[in-house]
Motif scaffolding. Structure first.
Motif, short mmCIF file in Angstrom:
data_model
loop_
_atom_site.label_atom_id
_atom_site.label_comp_id
_atom_site.label_asym_id
_atom_site.label_seq_id
_atom_site.Cartn_x
_atom_site.Cartn_y
_atom_site.Cartn_z
N LEU A 254 38.68 32.47 36.29
CA LEU A 254 37.62 33.27 35.67
C LEU A 254 37.78 33.30 34.16
CD1 LEU A 254 35.24 35.29 36.13
CD2 LEU A 254 36.94 37.10 36.20
N ILE A 255 38.99 33.47 33.71
CA ILE A 255 39.29 33.50 32.28
C ILE A 255 40.32 32.41 32.02
CG2 ILE A 255 40.15 34.89 30.34
CD1 ILE A 255 39.24 37.36 31.87
N GLU A 256 39.90 31.31 31.45
CA GLU A 256 40.81 30.20 31.19
C GLU A 256 41.92 30.63 30.24
OE1 GLU A 256 40.90 27.40 32.66
OE2 GLU A 256 39.04 27.60 33.80
N SER A 257 43.13 30.24 30.60
CA SER A 257 44.33 30.55 29.80
C SER A 257 44.57 32.05 29.67
CB SER A 257 44.24 29.91 28.40
OG SER A 257 44.07 28.50 28.51
N GLY A 258 43.91 32.83 30.51
CA GLY A 258 44.12 34.27 30.47
C GLY A 258 45.19 34.71 31.45
N MET A 259 45.52 35.98 31.40
CA MET A 259 46.59 36.49 32.26
C MET A 259 46.05 37.41 33.35
SD MET A 259 48.35 39.40 29.86
CE MET A 259 47.41 40.79 29.24
N ALA A 260 44.73 37.42 33.55
CA ALA A 260 44.13 38.31 34.54
C ALA A 260 43.56 37.48 35.69
CB ALA A 260 43.03 39.15 33.91
N SER A 261 43.82 37.91 36.90
CA SER A 261 43.24 37.27 38.07
C SER A 261 41.82 37.76 38.27
CB SER A 261 44.08 37.56 39.32
OG SER A 261 43.97 38.93 39.67
N THR A 262 41.10 37.08 39.15
CA THR A 262 39.74 37.50 39.46
C THR A 262 39.71 38.90 40.05
OG1 THR A 262 39.12 35.19 39.86
CG2 THR A 262 37.65 36.88 40.72
N ALA A 263 40.70 39.21 40.89
CA ALA A 263 40.74 40.53 41.51
C ALA A 263 40.96 41.62 40.47
CB ALA A 263 41.85 40.57 42.56
N LEU A 264 41.79 41.36 39.47
CA LEU A 264 42.03 42.37 38.43
C LEU A 264 40.79 42.60 37.59
CD1 LEU A 264 43.86 44.30 36.93
CD2 LEU A 264 44.73 42.37 35.59
N VAL A 265 40.12 41.51 37.22
CA VAL A 265 38.88 41.65 36.43
C VAL A 265 37.83 42.41 37.25
CG1 VAL A 265 37.00 40.42 35.30
CG2 VAL A 265 39.35 39.59 35.07
N SER A 266 37.72 42.10 38.54
CA SER A 266 36.78 42.81 39.40
C SER A 266 37.12 44.29 39.47
CB SER A 266 36.78 42.20 40.80
OG SER A 266 36.37 40.85 40.76
N HIS A 267 38.42 44.59 39.52
CA HIS A 267 38.85 45.98 39.57
C HIS A 267 38.41 46.73 38.31
CE1 HIS A 267 41.39 49.46 40.44
NE2 HIS A 267 41.86 49.36 39.21
N ILE B 25 35.61 44.35 46.96
CA ILE B 25 35.72 43.17 47.82
C ILE B 25 34.55 42.23 47.57
CG2 ILE B 25 35.72 42.39 50.22
CD1 ILE B 25 37.13 44.97 50.97
N TYR B 26 33.35 42.79 47.48
CA TYR B 26 32.16 41.96 47.27
C TYR B 26 32.22 41.21 45.95
CZ TYR B 26 27.31 40.95 45.96
OH TYR B 26 26.16 40.33 45.51
N LEU B 27 32.52 41.92 44.86
CA LEU B 27 32.50 41.29 43.55
C LEU B 27 33.60 40.24 43.42
CD1 LEU B 27 31.06 41.33 40.82
CD2 LEU B 27 32.74 43.00 40.03
N THR B 28 34.77 40.50 43.96
CA THR B 28 35.86 39.52 43.90
C THR B 28 35.47 38.24 44.62
OG1 THR B 28 37.51 41.30 43.82
CG2 THR B 28 38.28 39.12 44.45
N ASP B 29 34.90 38.37 45.81
CA ASP B 29 34.51 37.18 46.57
C ASP B 29 33.40 36.42 45.85
OD1 ASP B 29 34.69 35.66 49.19
OD2 ASP B 29 32.56 36.18 49.17
N VAL B 30 32.42 37.13 45.31
CA VAL B 30 31.31 36.47 44.61
C VAL B 30 31.82 35.71 43.39
CG1 VAL B 30 29.27 36.91 43.20
CG2 VAL B 30 29.51 38.00 45.44
N LEU B 31 32.68 36.34 42.60
CA LEU B 31 33.20 35.66 41.41
C LEU B 31 34.05 34.44 41.79
CD1 LEU B 31 34.16 38.69 39.13
CD2 LEU B 31 32.45 36.93 38.65
N GLU B 32 34.86 34.58 42.83
CA GLU B 32 35.69 33.44 43.24
C GLU B 32 34.83 32.28 43.72
OE1 GLU B 32 38.35 35.01 46.14
OE2 GLU B 32 39.81 35.74 44.65
N ARG B 33 33.76 32.57 44.42
CA ARG B 33 32.87 31.51 44.89
C ARG B 33 32.15 30.82 43.74
NH1 ARG B 33 31.37 31.46 50.36
NH2 ARG B 33 32.39 33.07 51.61
#
Length: 519
Positions: free
Chosen positions: A168-181, A480-488
């Motif tokens: 989601l964030i190239e070269s960043g330190m945050a996972s998709t789940a953390l950003v969604s949170h 849960i919804y936002l994490t899955d949507v962003l990952e897809r």
């Protein structure tokens, strides 16, 4: 400025006109003062149940006292219930907790399993089981991604390795789940970024608020296409709710905020079992003029359910009948509620009671088809509305034109055709509360965050609020919804022509089909 005796007119008709004008002005001032009292100290509800005389006095919560002593308690006699007052049954979870939650068993063994009499070994004859709802607080962890390399011992070119997963964030330190949170905490649960920074610091992770703001902006960038599809889907509906609310935006050059607007477009056919699912999309704009809403609803034709704001009327006039306005009966009622609270007008109470009868009918027919609703409305609601119009027309000629009651009556009569559109179309609601409820998340977030830092931040606010609040309308877990949507979207598993699969109602339906197939 005080009126001097020598400035009074000598003509009786002029003096009468001056007295009437001063009386009207005094009435407006009294109403304004009482309205301010109600805003600060009074109840916000518009229900008739709270509009009784005893509740119109200033209430101060715990300081409110009753001069009448309570009746002496008598435990032998059943408690008497107030006549005509039905108490709603409390929503309690008595019984088993939800089955979908994972169970973690805690077995409590006795200190000894030998018989206290003969010292023989005891055997298990049964057990008692109780369940309580438990929680594991959010846990921060480091997600390490390891990509092993495999080489061939026979040659030098046979090295294989898994490709790097898109992030989601190239070269960043945050996972998709953390950003969604972070996104869900701010736009679904109204937790400002500076408070989230403090919470993370309490867990030993020190971040700057600007870092979290960058994550939010990046998430909005990825979700823009889905947001635009959701907005187009709503505007393609033949019946759309619309409303607007102020949004302060920081203006660095002036060292202050300027007032912009959030427009909300919503649809919901659940009250009559129609095809349109509940959804809302917010649009950020500089102003609230006719040109703004005309640009947003370019090409729209159908029924627009709104309040009496002039921009909607101008929009309908400019479309030559392609847009039909259905006005909000709750807005018309609200004006009579204000008059009754401030002036205790018997006629205002009469109007409220008449409208309450209409709303009682609406509560009975909620959920049935549009044709059935229309038949009931024509049989039962139409005579009530016709009688109400006759009473309003009869009373308005007896009032001073500048009184608050006359203003409320004139508002209802001037918007009568749109207020009674629900009597001619079973799909139409009696009010625009559908979109007003969707405005509450914006108001809550605005109250906690005070303002948006920039126009770009306000646009991100509109995008992300649209996505997470539509998920909440479908009773989804927005995290849960936002994490899955962003990952897809980020991984490319869902292509641009498949974005409709990620709309909240389609995503939920797909999950339900998978669950049914696995059962």
């Amino acid at each position: 400025m005080a009126i001097r005796p020598d400035a009074l007119p000598t003509n009786p008709s002029a003096l009468t006109e001056m007295v009437l004008a001063l009386d009207a002005e005094n009435e407006k001032l009294r109403v304004a003062m009482q309205t301010l009292k109600e805003m600060i100290f009074g109840k916000r509800s518009e229900r008739l149940a709270v509009l009784v005389d005893e509740q119109l006095a200033l209430e101060l919560g715990d300081l409110e006292t009753d001069a009448t002593l309570p009746v002496q308690a008598n435990d032998d006699a059943p408690a008497a219930k107030p006549p005509g007052k039905v108490r709603k049954k409390a929503r309690r979870n008595i019984g088993a907790l939800p089955k979908h939650l994972p169970r973690c068993e805690q077995v409590l063994e006795p200190e000894a399993t030998t018989c206290p009499c003969c010292q023989g070994q005891l055997h298990k004859i049964g057990e008692d089981v109780s369940e309580v709802l438990d929680i594991i607080p959010a846990i921060l962890r480091v997600l390490r991604t390891i990509r092993p390399k495999y080489g061939c011992r026979s040659c030098t070119d046979g090295v294989v390795q898994a490709k790097v997963l898109p992030r989601l964030i190239e070269s960043g330190m945050a996972s998709t789940a953390l950003v969604s949170h972070v996104v869900v905490s701010k736009f679904a649960w109204y937790l400002p970024l500076y408070r989230q920074v403090q919470i993370l610091a309490g867990q030993g992770v020190h971040l700057d608020r600007a870092t979290l703001a960058g994550w939010v902006k990046r998430a909005a960038w990825w979700l823009r296409s889905l947001y635009e599809l959701q907005l187009r889907t709503i505007q393609a509906s033949p019946r759309v709710f619309c409303d607007e609310t102020p949004m302060p935006v920081l203006d660095p050059g002036r060292h202050r905020t300027r007032i912009c607007q959030f427009w909300a477009h919503a649809m919901d056919d659940r009250p009559w079992g129609g095809p349109s699912p509940p959804a809302v999309a917010y649009v950020f704009a500089d102003g609230r003029g006719t040109e703004e809403i005309a640009g947003q609803l370019k090409g729209f034709s159908g029924i627009l359910q709104v309040d009496g704001y002039a921009a909607y009327k101008a929009l309908a006039r400019g479309h030559g009948g392609a847009i039909q306005l259905a006005f909000c009966l709750a807005h018309a009622r609200r004006k009579f509620v204000e008059v009754y609270k401030t002036m205790q007008s018997p006629f205002a109470r009469e109007v409220i009671e008449r409208l309450q009868a209409v709303y009682a009918i609406e509560a009975e027919i909620r959920g049935i088809s549009a044709e059935q609703r229309l038949a009931v409305r024509r049989t039962r609601s139409a005579p009530l509305m016709a009688a109400l119009k006759a009473r309003l027309t009869e009373m308005v000629d007896q009032l001073f034109s500048q009184s608050k009651l006359a203003e409320a009556i004139n508002y209802a009569l001037n918007h009568w055709d749109g207020l009674t559109l629900f009597l001619r179309d079973g799909r139409v609601e009696v009010d625009s509360n559908t979109v007003e409820r969707s405005m509450r998340p914006i108001a809550m977030g605005r109250r906690n965050s005070l303002f948006s830092g920039s126009e770009g931040g306000a646009e991100s606010w509109a995008i992300l609020s649209s996505i997470v609040n539509t998920a909440k309308l479908h009773e989804l877990d927005p995290q849960i919804y936002l994490t899955d949507v962003l990952e897809r979207i980020v991984s490319g598993r869902t292509k641009s022509h498949q974005l409709h699969e990620l709309l909240a109602w389609n995503w939920k339906a797909a999950r339900e089909r998978i669950a049914q197939a696995a059962a």
